[in-house]
Design a protein around this motif. Structure first.
Motif, short mmCIF file in Angstrom:
data_model
loop_
_atom_site.label_atom_id
_atom_site.label_comp_id
_atom_site.label_asym_id
_atom_site.label_seq_id
_atom_site.Cartn_x
_atom_site.Cartn_y
_atom_site.Cartn_z
N MET A 6 64.27 39.98 -0.14
CA MET A 6 63.12 39.70 -1.00
C MET A 6 62.13 40.88 -1.05
N ALA A 7 61.83 41.45 0.12
CA ALA A 7 60.85 42.54 0.17
C ALA A 7 61.36 43.75 -0.60
N GLU A 8 62.66 44.00 -0.51
CA GLU A 8 63.24 45.16 -1.22
C GLU A 8 63.12 44.95 -2.72
N ARG A 31 46.03 31.13 3.56
CA ARG A 31 46.16 32.17 2.55
C ARG A 31 47.51 32.88 2.64
N GLY A 32 48.00 33.09 3.87
CA GLY A 32 49.29 33.75 4.05
C GLY A 32 50.41 32.97 3.39
N ARG A 83 55.99 45.66 -6.95
CA ARG A 83 55.12 44.65 -6.35
C ARG A 83 55.39 44.52 -4.86
N PRO A 84 55.16 45.59 -4.10
CA PRO A 84 55.45 45.48 -2.66
C PRO A 84 54.70 44.29 -2.05
N LEU A 85 55.33 43.64 -1.09
CA LEU A 85 54.71 42.45 -0.50
C LEU A 85 53.46 42.81 0.29
N GLU A 86 52.47 41.94 0.21
CA GLU A 86 51.26 42.11 1.03
C GLU A 86 51.59 41.73 2.47
#
Ligand SMILES: C[S@@+](CC[C@H](N)C(=O)[O-])C[C@H]1O[C@@H](n2cnc3c(N)ncnc32)[C@H](O)[C@@H]1O
Length: 282
Positions: free
Chosen positions: A252-254, A57-58, A261-264
Motif C-alpha cells: 500500500m505505501a509503495e 486521528r491515526g 501521495r506518500p503516506l503520513e
C-alpha cells in the motif's frame, strides 16, 4: 431524500464510510479520481449510517489513504482490462461503488454489482431518487457472498465463456478465511484465461492489534475493524497461485508514493495492507 428510506445492515454501513472518503477526495484539486455520486450516497445515509466519528486521528488518516489509493489502483486495473478487450466486470461487495456511473466504459460493457440485498436496496433507492444513469449496462445481483453466488450471477446474465475483470475492494476482511478462499476459487472457475482479479488485502497486524485491544470482542458502534472476520494471508502470491491466479502484490505505501501521495506518519495502521492485480493464466 427522506430519512426513512431503506436501512443498511452494520456491514453495509462501512460502504458509507468509503463513500464519504471518495466524496472528500472528489473535491480536491489534485484528486486521484472523481466520484460525483459519493456525496449523494452520504447525504442519503444521514446520521443513521455513520462510521464511528470518535476513532483516533491515526485510524482516520489510515482509512482515508487506504480508500483513495485502492480506488485509483482498481480504476486503473479495470480500465486496463477493458483496453485489452474485456467486456464484463463483476464488482464483489460493491457497496456504494459508483464505477458503473463514473468511469468511461467501452461499448457493450456489462457490469455486475453483487452485495447483500439490503445494501443494494439502499443503493437503488438513492440511484433512482437522484436520477443517475450508468455509462454501461449495469446489473445488480443481491446475494450473500458467503453463500453460493455463482448461480445468481449466471442467472443475471454473466457469461463464463468470456473474459471478466473481478473487483473485491474492501470486502475480504468481512468474510471468514473459508469464504474468502471459496470466493477466489469460484471466481477462478468462472474465468477464462486472461481474466483479471483486483483485490485489497487487509493488514493482519491491524486485525491482531484490534483483537488484543478488545479481548471481549466488544467495541463502539460503527468501528469497522470490529466487523473484520479475517485479514489477507501473509503469503498472498502463493495463496492466489494455489487457487488459479498469477498475482502481483503491491504494498500500500509503495502504491501511495507512486501516485504522489506518500503516506503520513499517522497512517501507520496500514502496515501490511496490500493491493493485488491477478490474472487467470491456466
Ligand atoms: C467496506 S465496504 C466496500 C464497498 C465497496 N467495495 C467500495 O469499496 O466502495 C464492504 C462491502 O462489502 C459488503 N459485504 C460484506 N459482507 C458481504 C457478504 N457476505 N455478501 C455480500 N456483500 C458483503 C458490504 O455490504 C459492503 O458493501
Amino acid at each position: 431524500m427522506s430519512a426513512d428510506g431503506p436501512v443498511l445492515p452494520a456491514v453495509g454501513v462501512t460502504a458509507v464510510g468509503v463513500a464519504a472518503v471518495r466524496a472528500a477526495e472528489s473535491e480536491r484539486a489534485e484528486r486521484l479520481f472523481t466520484d460525483p455520486l459519493a456525496a449523494g450516497f452520504v447525504r442519503a445515509a444521514g446520521s443513521r449510517h455513520r462510521l464511528d466519528g470518535a476513532e483516533g486521528r491515526g485510524r482516520h488518516a489510515s482509512l482515508v489513504a487506504w480508500v483513495i489509493v485502492r480506488t485509483r489502483f482498481l480504476d486503473d486495473l479495470v480500465l486496463d482490462a477493458c483496453a485489452r478487450g474485456c467486456r464484463q466486470v463483476v464488482i464483489l461487495g460493491a457497496g456504494l461503488d459508483a464505477r458503473a456511473f463514473r468511469l468511461s466504459w467501452p461499448d457493450k460493457l456489462r457490469l455486475f454489482e453483487i452485495d447483500l440485498p439490503q445494501v443494494l436496496e439502499f443503493k437503488e433507492h438513492v440511484v433512482r431518487a437522484e436520477g443517475w444513469r450508468p455509462s454501461c449496462e449495469r446489473i445488480t445481483v443481491p446475494v450473500d457472498l458467503s453463500e453460493d453466488w455463482s448461480g445468481p450471477l449466471g442467472e443475471a446474465g454473466f457469461d463464463a465463456g468470456r473474459p471478466v475483470a473481478w473487483v473485491a475492494e474492501g470486502l475480504l476482511a468481512y468474510l471468514t478465511p473459508e469464504a474468502s478462499d471459496s470466493l477466489v476459487v469460484r471466481a477462478a472457475e468462472l474465468s477464462v484465461p486472461r481474466s483479471r482479479l483486483g483485490l485489497t488485502l487487509a493488514s493482519s497486524r491491524r486485525l491482531q492489534a484490534w483483537r488484543e485491544a478488545h479481548p471481549d470482542g466488544k467495541s463502539k458502534q460503527g468501528d469497522y475493524v470490529a466487523l473484520w472476520r479475517s485479514a489477507g494471508p501473509e503469503q498472498a502470491t502463493g495463496w492466489l497461485a494455489s487457487h488459479g491466479w498469477q498475482a502481483e502484490v503491491f504494498d500500500m505505501a509503495e502504491r501511495a508514493a507512486s501516485y504522489g501521495r506518500p503516506l503520513e506518519q499517522d497512517a501507520r495502521h496500514l502496515n501490511g495492507a496490500r493491493l493485488v492485480d491477478a490474472e487467470r493464466r491456466w
